[in-house]
Write a protein that holds these residues in place. Structure first.
Motif, PDB file in Angstrom:
ATOM      1  N   LYS A 281      22.810 -22.546  83.736  1.00  0.00           N
ATOM      2  CA  LYS A 281      21.165 -23.333  83.552  1.00  0.00           C
ATOM      3  C   LYS A 281      20.496 -23.032  82.268  1.00  0.00           C
ATOM      4  CE  LYS A 281      19.653 -26.176  86.424  1.00  0.00           C
ATOM      5  NZ  LYS A 281      19.321 -27.054  87.249  1.00  0.00           N
ATOM      6  N   VAL A 282      20.094 -23.196  81.246  1.00  0.00           N
ATOM      7  CA  VAL A 282      19.573 -22.355  80.749  1.00  0.00           C
ATOM      8  C   VAL A 282      18.595 -23.725  79.902  1.00  0.00           C
ATOM      9  CG1 VAL A 282      19.440 -21.885  78.194  1.00  0.00           C
ATOM     10  CG2 VAL A 282      21.136 -21.710  79.768  1.00  0.00           C
ATOM     11  N   LEU A 283      17.192 -23.736  80.635  1.00  0.00           N
ATOM     12  CA  LEU A 283      15.908 -24.135  80.051  1.00  0.00           C
ATOM     13  C   LEU A 283      15.345 -23.767  79.013  1.00  0.00           C
ATOM     14  CD1 LEU A 283      13.615 -26.376  81.207  1.00  0.00           C
ATOM     15  CD2 LEU A 283      12.794 -23.932  81.555  1.00  0.00           C
ATOM     16  N   LEU A 284      14.940 -24.921  77.802  1.00  0.00           N
ATOM     17  CA  LEU A 284      14.781 -24.667  76.743  1.00  0.00           C
ATOM     18  C   LEU A 284      13.301 -25.342  76.143  1.00  0.00           C
ATOM     19  CD1 LEU A 284      17.334 -25.488  74.144  1.00  0.00           C
ATOM     20  CD2 LEU A 284      16.715 -23.333  74.832  1.00  0.00           C
ATOM     21  N   THR A 285      12.483 -25.042  75.070  1.00  0.00           N
ATOM     22  CA  THR A 285      11.248 -25.455  76.069  1.00  0.00           C
ATOM     23  C   THR A 285      10.194 -24.781  74.293  1.00  0.00           C
ATOM     24  OG1 THR A 285      10.313 -23.091  76.746  1.00  0.00           O
ATOM     25  CG2 THR A 285      10.892 -25.187  78.477  1.00  0.00           C
ATOM     26  N   GLY A 286       9.112 -25.351  73.663  1.00  0.00           N
ATOM     27  CA  GLY A 286       8.151 -24.436  72.649  1.00  0.00           C
ATOM     28  C   GLY A 286       8.761 -25.893  71.828  1.00  0.00           C
ATOM     29  N   GLY A 287       8.472 -25.975  70.849  1.00  0.00           N
ATOM     30  CA  GLY A 287       8.434 -26.703  69.763  1.00  0.00           C
ATOM     31  C   GLY A 287       9.744 -26.539  69.640  1.00  0.00           C
ATOM     32  N   GLY A 288      10.416 -25.475  68.870  1.00  0.00           N
ATOM     33  CA  GLY A 288      11.884 -26.048  68.233  1.00  0.00           C
ATOM     34  C   GLY A 288      12.775 -26.649  69.468  1.00  0.00           C
ATOM     35  N   ALA A 289      12.289 -26.847  70.817  1.00  0.00           N
ATOM     36  CA  ALA A 289      13.259 -27.843  71.582  1.00  0.00           C
ATOM     37  C   ALA A 289      13.381 -28.704  71.163  1.00  0.00           C
ATOM     38  CB  ALA A 289      12.465 -27.603  72.908  1.00  0.00           C
ATOM     39  N   PHE A 290      12.471 -29.706  70.422  1.00  0.00           N
ATOM     40  CA  PHE A 290      12.212 -30.811  69.245  1.00  0.00           C
ATOM     41  C   PHE A 290      13.474 -31.222  69.041  1.00  0.00           C
ATOM     42  CE2 PHE A 290       8.015 -31.173  71.782  1.00  0.00           C
ATOM     43  CZ  PHE A 290       8.212 -32.205  73.179  1.00  0.00           C
ATOM     44  N   ASN A 291      14.276 -30.466  68.520  1.00  0.00           N
ATOM     45  CA  ASN A 291      14.576 -29.776  66.916  1.00  0.00           C
ATOM     46  C   ASN A 291      16.290 -30.048  66.771  1.00  0.00           C
ATOM     47  OD1 ASN A 291      16.538 -28.754  64.379  1.00  0.00           O
ATOM     48  ND2 ASN A 291      14.800 -27.733  64.065  1.00  0.00           N
ATOM     49  N   THR A 292      16.419 -31.149  67.069  1.00  0.00           N
ATOM     50  CA  THR A 292      18.056 -31.753  67.852  1.00  0.00           C
ATOM     51  C   THR A 292      19.495 -30.631  67.589  1.00  0.00           C
ATOM     52  OG1 THR A 292      18.517 -33.953  67.277  1.00  0.00           O
ATOM     53  CG2 THR A 292      16.954 -34.086  69.071  1.00  0.00           C
ATOM     54  N   PHE A 293      19.770 -30.655  66.490  1.00  0.00           N
ATOM     55  CA  PHE A 293      20.322 -29.829  65.233  1.00  0.00           C
ATOM     56  C   PHE A 293      20.011 -28.268  65.856  1.00  0.00           C
ATOM     57  CE2 PHE A 293      21.349 -27.410  62.004  1.00  0.00           C
ATOM     58  CZ  PHE A 293      22.414 -27.489  61.809  1.00  0.00           C
ATOM     59  N   LEU A 294      19.178 -27.416  66.406  1.00  0.00           N
ATOM     60  CA  LEU A 294      18.992 -26.419  67.050  1.00  0.00           C
ATOM     61  C   LEU A 294      19.503 -26.551  67.813  1.00  0.00           C
ATOM     62  CD1 LEU A 294      18.537 -23.553  66.787  1.00  0.00           C
ATOM     63  CD2 LEU A 294      16.254 -24.311  67.025  1.00  0.00           C
ATOM     64  N   GLY A 303      28.393 -22.146  74.340  1.00  0.00           N
ATOM     65  CA  GLY A 303      30.024 -23.363  75.557  1.00  0.00           C
ATOM     66  C   GLY A 303      29.897 -23.889  76.256  1.00  0.00           C
ATOM     67  N   PRO A 304      30.777 -23.897  76.816  1.00  0.00           N
ATOM     68  CA  PRO A 304      30.732 -25.064  78.389  1.00  0.00           C
ATOM     69  C   PRO A 304      30.342 -23.791  79.303  1.00  0.00           C
ATOM     70  CG  PRO A 304      33.332 -24.263  77.603  1.00  0.00           C
ATOM     71  CD  PRO A 304      32.428 -23.809  76.258  1.00  0.00           C
ATOM     72  N   ASP A 305      29.703 -23.201  79.655  1.00  0.00           N
ATOM     73  CA  ASP A 305      29.572 -22.514  80.414  1.00  0.00           C
ATOM     74  C   ASP A 305      28.296 -22.475  80.871  1.00  0.00           C
ATOM     75  OD1 ASP A 305      32.175 -21.715  81.593  1.00  0.00           O
ATOM     76  OD2 ASP A 305      33.151 -19.488  80.359  1.00  0.00           O
ATOM     77  N   TYR A 306      27.690 -23.435  79.488  1.00  0.00           N
ATOM     78  CA  TYR A 306      25.915 -22.712  80.170  1.00  0.00           C
ATOM     79  C   TYR A 306      25.766 -24.650  79.348  1.00  0.00           C
ATOM     80  CZ  TYR A 306      26.648 -18.165  79.130  1.00  0.00           C
ATOM     81  OH  TYR A 306      26.550 -16.339  79.350  1.00  0.00           O
ATOM     82  N   LYS A 307      25.148 -24.790  80.494  1.00  0.00           N
ATOM     83  CA  LYS A 307      24.187 -26.299  80.389  1.00  0.00           C
ATOM     84  C   LYS A 307      23.053 -26.132  79.865  1.00  0.00           C
ATOM     85  CE  LYS A 307      23.260 -30.275  82.911  1.00  0.00           C
ATOM     86  NZ  LYS A 307      23.151 -31.167  84.627  1.00  0.00           N
ATOM     87  N   VAL A 308      22.716 -25.975  79.042  1.00  0.00           N
ATOM     88  CA  VAL A 308      20.974 -26.545  78.007  1.00  0.00           C
ATOM     89  C   VAL A 308      20.703 -27.605  78.159  1.00  0.00           C
ATOM     90  CG1 VAL A 308      20.081 -26.128  75.952  1.00  0.00           C
ATOM     91  CG2 VAL A 308      22.083 -25.538  76.176  1.00  0.00           C
TER      92      VAL A 308
END
Length: 358
Positions: A281-294, A303-308
């Protein structure tokens, strides 16, 4: 006392504004529970953007004057925030705004003087979280991993996509490791600015661009990316390396944004090594997390072994302010808020100076 109401303050290298978060922390059954009760981002006027951006080039007198003036400004804004929302904070915890960060030379400076904040907010202030760790031989960064360990322990990796992208993750013997990975919004916002936008909303301009293999190779080339941790990045390094590389490239802002997003995602892929079998499980935060392309690119490269996962918008936007509020609580309780396993200091330490309003 097991409940604390704290105002956390964060001003990041991307100069998005001053994040102000009014948080409650409760210690129950050897666990910390947090709530963000009220939060706001104060967008900087041009004069503050210009002053903070040019601070590294100021003489000593100008820099001291900026430190005091910015502290006064922060204190006044906090006082308005408290009054307008009828809040009752116990104290303020302020990161300040980083001007210099060269820990190998024992230099790290965050402006926004704590004494001036305390005087103008009329509240106690905890600040200067990095200096003790550097004095003990550490990087003075990252500091957020203590909060990741105690507030977000359900995630295998915590990724902050701020001005600089960094990661935090558990390690053997219950230690935690963390380090800066690469520049993030410092690059993306600069490129968006060249296209006449304050930022690339949702990554739409980056999505419209094309990959530039030569530029990607140049962005990935610096030795920092292969250096062992602990390690941290400052604005000075980013200017000389990543931003200089982008400035030398004559391509369109869209193509440079597209390629830079691939650079960030590739560097994160290199950093997020598997910790165990199964899904991470990977938690994305910070302003860049609103960049859906990134965010999509990061998921694609991992890859599939990680859930962002991108959490609620208030956590995305105010996680760093929340955690600096929490670091203030630990300082208030005289508990370690900087981990030697993360910074490379000779010992875990209790960082932060306290200024009393009266």
């Amino acid at each position: 006392m097991n409940t604390y109401h704290v105002i956390g303050l964060m001003s990041g290298t991307s100069l998005d504004g001053l994040d102000i978060a009014y948080c409650r922390f409760t210690y129950e059954n050897e666990n910390w529970i947090y709530n963000i009760l009220n939060a706001n981002t104060l967008i900087y006027e041009d004069k503050w953007i210009d002053s903070l951006r040019e601070a590294e080039n100021m003489g000593a007198r100008e820099l001291i004057a900026l430190d005091h003036a910015f502290g006064k400004f922060i204190g006044e804004q906090v006082q308005l925030f408290v009054q307008n929302n009828q809040l009752q904070p116990d104290f303020i915890a302020s990161h300040g705004h980083t001007v210099f960060h060269q820990p190998e030379q024992h230099i790290s400076l965050q402006v926004g003087n704590g004494a001036y904040i305390a005087a103008h907010a009329q509240l106690p202030v905890v600040c200067d979280f990095r200096t003790l760790d550097i004095a003990l031989g550490g990087q003075g960064a990252p500091l957020v991993p203590v909060g990741d360990a105690l507030l977000f322990s359900e995630y295998d990796f915590c990724v902050n996509l701020g001005g600089i992208a960094n990661i935090s993750f558990p390690a053997p013997e219950q230690k935690r490791l963390a380090y800066d990975v690469c520049a993030c919004n410092m690059l993306l916002n600069q490129l968006a600015s060249a296209a006449g936008m304050p930022y690339d909303a949702g990554g739409s301009l980056a999505r419209s661009g094309s990959l530039l293999p030569d530029l990607l190779e140049q962005l990935n080339a610096p030795a920092f990316f292969k250096a062992p941790y602990p390690k941290s990045l400052g604005k000075e390094w980013v200017l000389v390396h990543s931003l200089a590389t982008l400035a030398a490239c004559k391509a369109s802002p869209a193509d440079k944004l597209h390629t830079t997003c691939h650079h960030i995602a590739q560097q994160l892929k290199s950093a997020l090594k598997p910790l165990h079998k199964g899904i991470h499980k990977v938690l994305l935060t910070g302003g860049g997390a609103f960049n859906t392309f990134l965010a999509e690119l990061i998921q694609k490269y991992l890859g599939p072994d990680y859930k962002v996962e991108v959490p609620a918008p208030e956590v995305v936007s105010f996680k760093e302010a929340l955690i600096f509020a929490f670091l203030g609580v630990l300082r208030w309780r005289n508990q370690a808020n900087s981990l030697s396993s993360v910074t490379g200091a000779s010992t875990d330490n209790v960082g932060g100076a306290i200024y009393w309003a009266k």
